[in-house]
Write an enzyme that holds these catalytic residues in place. Structure first.
Site, PDB file in Angstrom:
ATOM      1  N   GLY A  53     -48.414   0.396 134.844  1.00 19.83           N
ATOM      2  CA  GLY A  53     -48.529   1.426 135.876  1.00 19.83           C
ATOM      3  C   GLY A  53     -47.303   1.626 136.755  1.00 19.83           C
ATOM      4  O   GLY A  53     -47.000   2.744 137.149  1.00 19.83           O
ATOM      5  N   ASP A 109     -48.162   0.151 141.229  1.00 17.39           N
ATOM      6  CA  ASP A 109     -48.340   1.599 141.362  1.00 17.39           C
ATOM      7  C   ASP A 109     -49.289   1.955 142.492  1.00 17.39           C
ATOM      8  O   ASP A 109     -49.000   2.795 143.322  1.00 17.39           O
ATOM      9  CB  ASP A 109     -48.829   2.211 140.029  1.00 17.39           C
ATOM     10  CG  ASP A 109     -50.043   1.487 139.429  1.00 17.39           C
ATOM     11  OD1 ASP A 109     -50.521   0.490 140.015  1.00 17.39           O
ATOM     12  OD2 ASP A 109     -50.502   1.906 138.352  1.00 17.39           O
ATOM     13  N   ASP A 112     -55.833  -0.383 145.210  1.00 17.79           N
ATOM     14  CA  ASP A 112     -57.153   0.245 145.182  1.00 17.79           C
ATOM     15  C   ASP A 112     -58.158  -0.726 145.798  1.00 17.79           C
ATOM     16  O   ASP A 112     -58.270  -0.806 147.022  1.00 17.79           O
ATOM     17  CB  ASP A 112     -57.465   0.609 143.723  1.00 17.79           C
ATOM     18  CG  ASP A 112     -58.793   1.322 143.525  1.00 17.79           C
ATOM     19  OD1 ASP A 112     -59.319   1.915 144.467  1.00 17.79           O
ATOM     20  OD2 ASP A 112     -59.318   1.287 142.384  1.00 17.79           O
ATOM     21  N   PHE A 162     -59.427   9.642 141.931  1.00 15.68           N
ATOM     22  CA  PHE A 162     -58.707   9.010 140.832  1.00 15.68           C
ATOM     23  C   PHE A 162     -57.490   9.863 140.501  1.00 15.68           C
ATOM     24  O   PHE A 162     -57.610  11.059 140.293  1.00 15.68           O
ATOM     25  CB  PHE A 162     -59.621   8.859 139.610  1.00 15.68           C
ATOM     26  CG  PHE A 162     -59.022   7.986 138.557  1.00 15.68           C
ATOM     27  CD1 PHE A 162     -59.115   6.602 138.652  1.00 15.68           C
ATOM     28  CD2 PHE A 162     -58.339   8.537 137.492  1.00 15.68           C
ATOM     29  CE1 PHE A 162     -58.541   5.776 137.693  1.00 15.68           C
ATOM     30  CE2 PHE A 162     -57.751   7.721 136.522  1.00 15.68           C
ATOM     31  CZ  PHE A 162     -57.859   6.344 136.626  1.00 15.68           C
ATOM     32  N   VAL A 163     -56.314   9.257 140.472  1.00 11.97           N
ATOM     33  CA  VAL A 163     -55.079  10.021 140.241  1.00 11.97           C
ATOM     34  C   VAL A 163     -54.353   9.534 138.992  1.00 11.97           C
ATOM     35  O   VAL A 163     -54.521   8.388 138.579  1.00 11.97           O
ATOM     36  CB  VAL A 163     -54.130   9.944 141.462  1.00 11.97           C
ATOM     37  CG1 VAL A 163     -54.719  10.676 142.652  1.00 11.97           C
ATOM     38  CG2 VAL A 163     -53.797   8.504 141.823  1.00 11.97           C
ATOM     39  N   ARG A 175     -49.386   8.920 131.778  1.00  9.41           N
ATOM     40  CA  ARG A 175     -48.356   8.152 132.481  1.00  9.41           C
ATOM     41  C   ARG A 175     -47.041   8.910 132.556  1.00  9.41           C
ATOM     42  O   ARG A 175     -46.232   8.692 133.456  1.00  9.41           O
ATOM     43  CB  ARG A 175     -48.098   6.817 131.775  1.00  9.41           C
ATOM     44  CG  ARG A 175     -49.277   5.858 131.779  1.00  9.41           C
ATOM     45  CD  ARG A 175     -48.803   4.479 131.319  1.00  9.41           C
ATOM     46  NE  ARG A 175     -49.876   3.584 130.934  1.00  9.41           N
ATOM     47  CZ  ARG A 175     -50.584   2.830 131.779  1.00  9.41           C
ATOM     48  NH1 ARG A 175     -50.327   2.879 133.066  1.00  9.41           N
ATOM     49  NH2 ARG A 175     -51.528   2.039 131.340  1.00  9.41           N
TER      50      ARG A 175
HETATM   51  P1  IMP Z   1     -57.080  -2.873 142.302  1.00  6.87           P
HETATM   52  O1  IMP Z   1     -57.042  -4.238 141.689  1.00  6.87           O
HETATM   53  O2  IMP Z   1     -58.450  -2.325 142.351  1.00  6.87           O
HETATM   54  O3  IMP Z   1     -56.360  -2.769 143.635  1.00  6.87           O
HETATM   55  O4  IMP Z   1     -56.429  -1.883 141.266  1.00  6.87           O
HETATM   56  C1  IMP Z   1     -55.108  -1.761 141.020  1.00  6.87           C
HETATM   57  C2  IMP Z   1     -54.898  -1.158 139.653  1.00  6.87           C
HETATM   58  O5  IMP Z   1     -55.975  -0.282 139.287  1.00  6.87           O
HETATM   59  C3  IMP Z   1     -53.672  -0.314 139.653  1.00  6.87           C
HETATM   60  O6  IMP Z   1     -52.525  -1.061 139.350  1.00  6.87           O
HETATM   61  C4  IMP Z   1     -54.002   0.725 138.606  1.00  6.87           C
HETATM   62  O7  IMP Z   1     -53.644   0.258 137.325  1.00  6.87           O
HETATM   63  C5  IMP Z   1     -55.481   0.882 138.673  1.00  6.87           C
HETATM   64  N1  IMP Z   1     -55.892   2.065 139.483  1.00  6.87           N
HETATM   65  C6  IMP Z   1     -56.505   2.081 140.682  1.00  6.87           C
HETATM   66  N2  IMP Z   1     -56.719   3.333 141.118  1.00  6.87           N
HETATM   67  C7  IMP Z   1     -56.224   4.150 140.170  1.00  6.87           C
HETATM   68  C8  IMP Z   1     -56.132   5.596 140.039  1.00  6.87           C
HETATM   69  O8  IMP Z   1     -56.537   6.398 140.898  1.00  6.87           O
HETATM   70  N3  IMP Z   1     -55.548   6.045 138.903  1.00  6.87           N
HETATM   71  C9  IMP Z   1     -55.076   5.236 137.921  1.00  6.87           C
HETATM   72  N4  IMP Z   1     -55.126   3.892 138.005  1.00  6.87           N
HETATM   73  C10 IMP Z   1     -55.697   3.355 139.119  1.00  6.87           C
HETATM   74 MG    MG Z   2     -53.703   0.963 135.148  1.00  8.01          MG
END
Ligand code: IMP
Ligand code: MG
Length: 193
Positions: A53, A109, A112, A162-163, A175
């Protein structure tokens, strides 16, 4: 001329462009200035790029930095298909071992739920024995946090949509878009058939 099948026009899958190339570029210049001001005392700053990402973000950010730095990367996956984070992480122990004693700036990237970065930064401190650990994310979905975690450097706070694009994927695609956009609901449904 025969039109390309719908699936070859990536832009047709998009709803709105949230962040243009120009806005991303300008923000990265500011982030680089902030990072240089705070991290220039470390003789051995190591950018740790979380793949796939943050590939595009890291490539642009590192070119904007004029500090001497090392580069490492590893693959972590928390979304195993779909649009919500599963929280399960895979990290290569040999990649962690290479970071002993280093001042590490983790580049991701998007922040979340916070599970990825909190697990990665904990592993760097507790297992890898990094000298210091900071983090830089292009996007921060503040309302989506499931665990407590804040990044040291944030490009853009965004909402809960979601982006895709600029490194971010939906089920492995999108990507390569040079900007960040939201997907049409049909594009999400189509890939699920
Ligand atoms: P976390 O562990 O939930 O903070 O997620 C982080 C990872 O989830 C990021 O590095 C992304 O790969 C993926 N992710 C979270 N939100 C999005 C989104 O809106 N679009 C695409 N990938 C996302
Ligand atoms: Mg990802």
């Amino acid at each position: 001329m025969q039109p390309l099948p719908r699936e070859h026009h990536l832009a047709d899958h998009l709803d709105t462009i949230l962040l243009s190339e120009a806005r991303i570029r300008a923000r990265i210049m500011d982030l680089a200035t902030e990072i240089e001001a705070n991290e220039s005392t470390h003789p051995d700053l190591t950018l740790l790029v979380l793949l796939h990402g943050s590939l595009l973000f890291a490539a642009d950010l590192m070119r904007a930095l004029s500090l001497p730095l090392y580069l490492e990367s590893f693959r972590v996956a928390s979304y195993h298909g779909g649009t919500s984070s599963s929280g399960a992480l895979t990290m290569d122990p040999r990649a962690l071992a290479a970071l002993r004693g280093r001042h590490v700036l983790v580049v991701d990237d998007i922040l979340d739920t916070g599970r990825t970065l909190s697990a990665v930064t904990r592993a760097l401190r507790e297992e890898a024995g990094a000298a210091s650990v900071t983090s830089c994310v292009l996007l921060d979905k503040r309302v989506a946090r499931a665990v407590e975690f804040e990044a040291d450097y944030v490009g853009f706070p965004i909402g809960d949509d979601f982006v895709v694009g600029y490194g971010l994927d939906f089920e492995g695609r999108y990507r390569n878009l040079p900007y960040i956009a939201t997907l049409k609901p049909e594009a999400i449904r189509e890939t699920r058939r």
